[in-house]
Design an enzyme around this catalytic site. Structure first.
Site, mmCIF file in Angstrom:
data_model
loop_
_atom_site.group_PDB
_atom_site.id
_atom_site.type_symbol
_atom_site.label_atom_id
_atom_site.label_comp_id
_atom_site.label_asym_id
_atom_site.label_seq_id
_atom_site.Cartn_x
_atom_site.Cartn_y
_atom_site.Cartn_z
ATOM 1 N N TRP A 1 36.899 48.767 33.090
ATOM 2 C CA TRP A 1 35.638 49.312 33.615
ATOM 3 C C TRP A 1 35.883 50.312 34.738
ATOM 4 C CZ3 TRP A 1 36.913 44.308 32.778
ATOM 5 C CH2 TRP A 1 37.421 43.572 33.855
ATOM 6 N N TYR B 1 24.480 39.359 44.546
ATOM 7 C CA TYR B 1 25.836 39.875 44.370
ATOM 8 C C TYR B 1 25.878 41.003 43.336
ATOM 9 C CZ TYR B 1 30.338 40.653 42.423
ATOM 10 O OH TYR B 1 31.444 41.308 41.935
ATOM 11 N N CYS C 1 50.614 36.869 52.734
ATOM 12 C CA CYS C 1 50.218 37.494 54.001
ATOM 13 C C CYS C 1 51.213 38.567 54.442
ATOM 14 C CB CYS C 1 50.095 36.424 55.082
ATOM 15 S SG CYS C 1 48.809 35.183 54.736
ATOM 16 N N CYS D 1 50.094 41.961 53.155
ATOM 17 C CA CYS D 1 48.664 42.264 53.230
ATOM 18 C C CYS D 1 48.428 43.455 54.156
ATOM 19 C CB CYS D 1 47.900 41.043 53.756
ATOM 20 S SG CYS D 1 46.132 41.350 53.971
ATOM 21 N N ASP E 1 31.394 38.117 46.628
ATOM 22 C CA ASP E 1 31.808 37.168 45.597
ATOM 23 C C ASP E 1 32.838 36.220 46.195
ATOM 24 O OD1 ASP E 1 34.171 38.641 45.752
ATOM 25 O OD2 ASP E 1 34.377 38.881 43.578
ATOM 26 N N GLY F 1 31.115 31.833 27.347
ATOM 27 C CA GLY F 1 30.490 30.792 28.157
ATOM 28 C C GLY F 1 29.326 31.292 28.997
ATOM 29 N N GLU G 1 30.255 43.332 35.490
ATOM 30 C CA GLU G 1 29.963 42.332 36.512
ATOM 31 C C GLU G 1 29.348 41.070 35.904
ATOM 32 O OE1 GLU G 1 30.865 42.134 39.514
ATOM 33 O OE2 GLU G 1 31.684 44.142 39.775
#
Length: 344
Positions: free
Chosen positions: A27, A122, A203, A206, A140, A85, A41
């Site tokens: 997308w 959202y 971390c 990051c 989210d 689902g 989404e």
């Protein structure tokens, strides 16, 4: 911007990382437009990126635009959605497509999107930021986790959601975020999915490691905290497999409301808390003049807060013109119903 909990890290730093490390997702392959972002989404709600990728491409090939989706029969959409689902998403997607066509086009802002069936805060924010360029931060699970760690918020979810939302909105004060709101939202998604992961966050690599309060305190892997889950409800059902000599199987469409609403299924009893005795279940068989045989084993399926255990009873007839070939049933049935087929 400075919040009561300290300064927000730099949006420009996150965007620079995103420019280097963004995931290649279907997308994102074209300029963002509301239809593609909306479909992606909705598919991604409660479903993994890995599962959605090929299904998204297939969905767009069948329903390339909102007009095609609105014009489709529900049975076509239900067939295409089988296996993903959370089928209420598909019903709302269909209803919203028809509403969009009735109003003459897409809403022009997130507030307009919020008024459509199935569009929550959202999803409206994601479409607003990515497709419409609004300075919004969609909240989210990935973004909640990133923000909870950045500010070392130890209040458990879901009680922490309002605070996390306010802290996420604080990024909108930064010019870099406002210049690229769609990229910023997707950068947050990618940061949470690839670095600030639920377990063992990376971390050390990051882009925001210097400003992360949880990392500084050594508690990043413990956040966000979550309240104890509610007890799951047990459900039981019996379904009936009526087969003919050509291998065709009788299917029916479930009621529009409730679990698996509007989806194809094997006929069966209602789903309830108590197990069904064979004699009691047979009152719900599609034909009571046949010799129904209980098959060994059970099929189990988990919904959001419920665990379903199903048994199957089998009968055969010479010919079933209204039946569906087993290979087609395998493609068209939702995951819960597919689990019954091996018991045959």
């Amino acid at each position: 911007m400075t919040s009561p909990l300290g300064a927000h890290p730099s949006a420009a730093e996150l965007l620079a990382w995103y420019d280097r490390a963004a995931r290649r997702l279907a997308w994102r392959d074209a300029a963002p437009d509301p239809y593609r972002i909306w479909v992606s989404e909705v598919m991604l709600q409660q479903t993994t990126v890995a599962a959605v990728g090929p299904r998204y491409a297939r969905f767009l090939a069948r329903f390339p635009d909102v007009a095609a989706l609105a014009a489709a029969d529900w049975s076509e959409l239900a067939e295409e959605w089988a296996g993903l689902g959370y089928y209420a998403r598909a019903r709302n997607l269909h209803a919203a497509a028809r509403a969009i066509m009735a109003m003459g086009g897409f809403p022009t802002d997130s507030t307009g999107w919020r008024a459509l069936p199935g569009i929550g805060p959202y999803t409206a924010s994601a479409i607003g930021a990515i497709a419409l360029g609004e300075p919004l931060v969609p909240l989210d699970g990935n973004v909640e986790r990133v923000v909870a760690r950045l500010f070392a918020i130890e209040t458990p979810l879901p009680a922490a959601k309002p605070l996390l939302g306010r802290l996420a909105d604080g990024f909108t004060a930064q010019p870099a975020m406002r210049a690229r709101p769609g990229d910023f939202a997707q950068a947050l998604f990618d940061l949470g999915a690839t670095i600030c992961t639920p377990r063992s966050p990376a971390c050390a690599i990051c882009p925001w490691r210097e400003g992360c309060r949880a990392a500084a305190r050594g508690i990043a892997g413990e956040l966000p905290r979550k309240s104890p889950k509610a007890a799951r409800t047990a459900l039981h059902g019996v379904h009936f497999a009526l087969l003919d000599e050509a291998g065709r199987l009788l299917l029916e469409r479930r009621p529009e409301s409730g679990l698996l609403g509007g989806m194809l299924a094997l006929p069966g009893t209602p789903w309830r808390a108590e197990p069904w005795a064979d004699a009691e279940a047979l009152a719900h068989a599609p034909r009571t003049d046949l010799d129904w045989q209980a098959r060994p084993g059970v099929a189990q399926h988990g919904f959001t807060h419920r665990d379903l255990t199903m048994r199957v009873m089998l009968a055969r007839v010479p010919e079933l013109p209204e039946g569906v070939p087993l290979d087609q049933a395998t493609r068209s049935l939702p995951s819960a119903m597919k689990k019954l087929l091996p018991l045959l």
